[in-house]
Scaffold this motif. Structure first.
Motif: not given
Length: 237
Positions: A3-28
């Protein structure tokens, strides 16, 4: 943690990062949640984190052994596994960081694909990551892969374990690149939807197919499979 990862992923997607940065932040984020969970469990039990992981893995093996006893598996094979439980637990504890991080990356990857499909189906705006079937890992990653292989040749357990963990992460990245190549082939050749999912199911249940896809991702550095699939003649050697 999911659930925390879902919230983090939603926030990262909202910031329109690159696919690499999106995966890195949410995965970490998911990875360090898992690490925190292990540290908390170790603190409560009074054991070290590695002992906690080994006990957890040992419990999973014990559950599997009870399942094997109910299946048509020979008593000799079950006895062999039971005799080697400490070695098996120690091995998986050594690669536990890479396994957790790999699981986090795959979880984020599946969530991004599912979210993109749902958003498109309901005509909602989603991050434009471009054509993911064209995605490539950084070419410099191959040197990290070679370094990891070299570390595994060093007769020191700690260095060998670190090298093995790095090797697993590198193979995961090349697996994603190999899947991108497979997706490009399916799209280019207009392979039917059912056959695509049958192939992905085969990858999920057959480890030899996973190795083959990883090899596609790795050797794409020199071969450039997508150019060949597209029929471009001036493919560099």
């Amino acid at each position: 943690m999911i659930g925390f990862t879902g919230v983090m992923l939603a926030e990262v997607l909202h910031r329109s990062y690159s696919i690499e940065k999106t995966f890195t932040i949410a995965s970490l984020a998911l990875f360090f949640c898992g690490v925190g969970f292990v540290l908390h469990s170790a603190f409560l039990s009074g054991a070290s984190p590695w002992q906690t992981v080994e006990l957890y893995i040992g419990g999973i093996i014990a559950e599997n052994l009870r399942l094997y006893e109910q299946l048509d598996i020979s008593a000799e094979q079950i006895a062999l596994i039971r005799e080697n439980v400490p070695q098996i637990s120690g091995f998986f504890a050594a690669i536990f960081p890479a396994l957790v991080l790999s699981g986090a990356v795959l979880t984020v990857w599946l969530n991004v694909l599912a979210a993109r499909s749902l958003f498109r189906r309901h005509a909602k705006e989603f991050n434009n990551f471009g054509d993911l079937s064209l995605w490539k890992a950084p070419e410099r990653l191959v040197w990290l892969l070679i370094a990891a292989g070299g570390m595994m040749l060093v007769p020191i357990d700690v260095i060998d374990s670190v090298g093995l963990n790095i090797l697993i992460i590198c193979c995961l990245i090349y697996l994603l690149q190999g899947l991108a190549i497979v997706g490009f082939f399916f799209k280019r050749k207009r392979v039917p939807f059912l056959l695509r999912w049958l192939f992905y199911l085969l990858i999920a249940v057959q480890q030899y197919m996973v190795i083959l896809v990883i090899a596609f991702g790795l050797f794409d550095i020199w071969v450039d499979f997508r150019k060949r699939i597209a029929g471009i003649k001036d493919v560099p050697a």
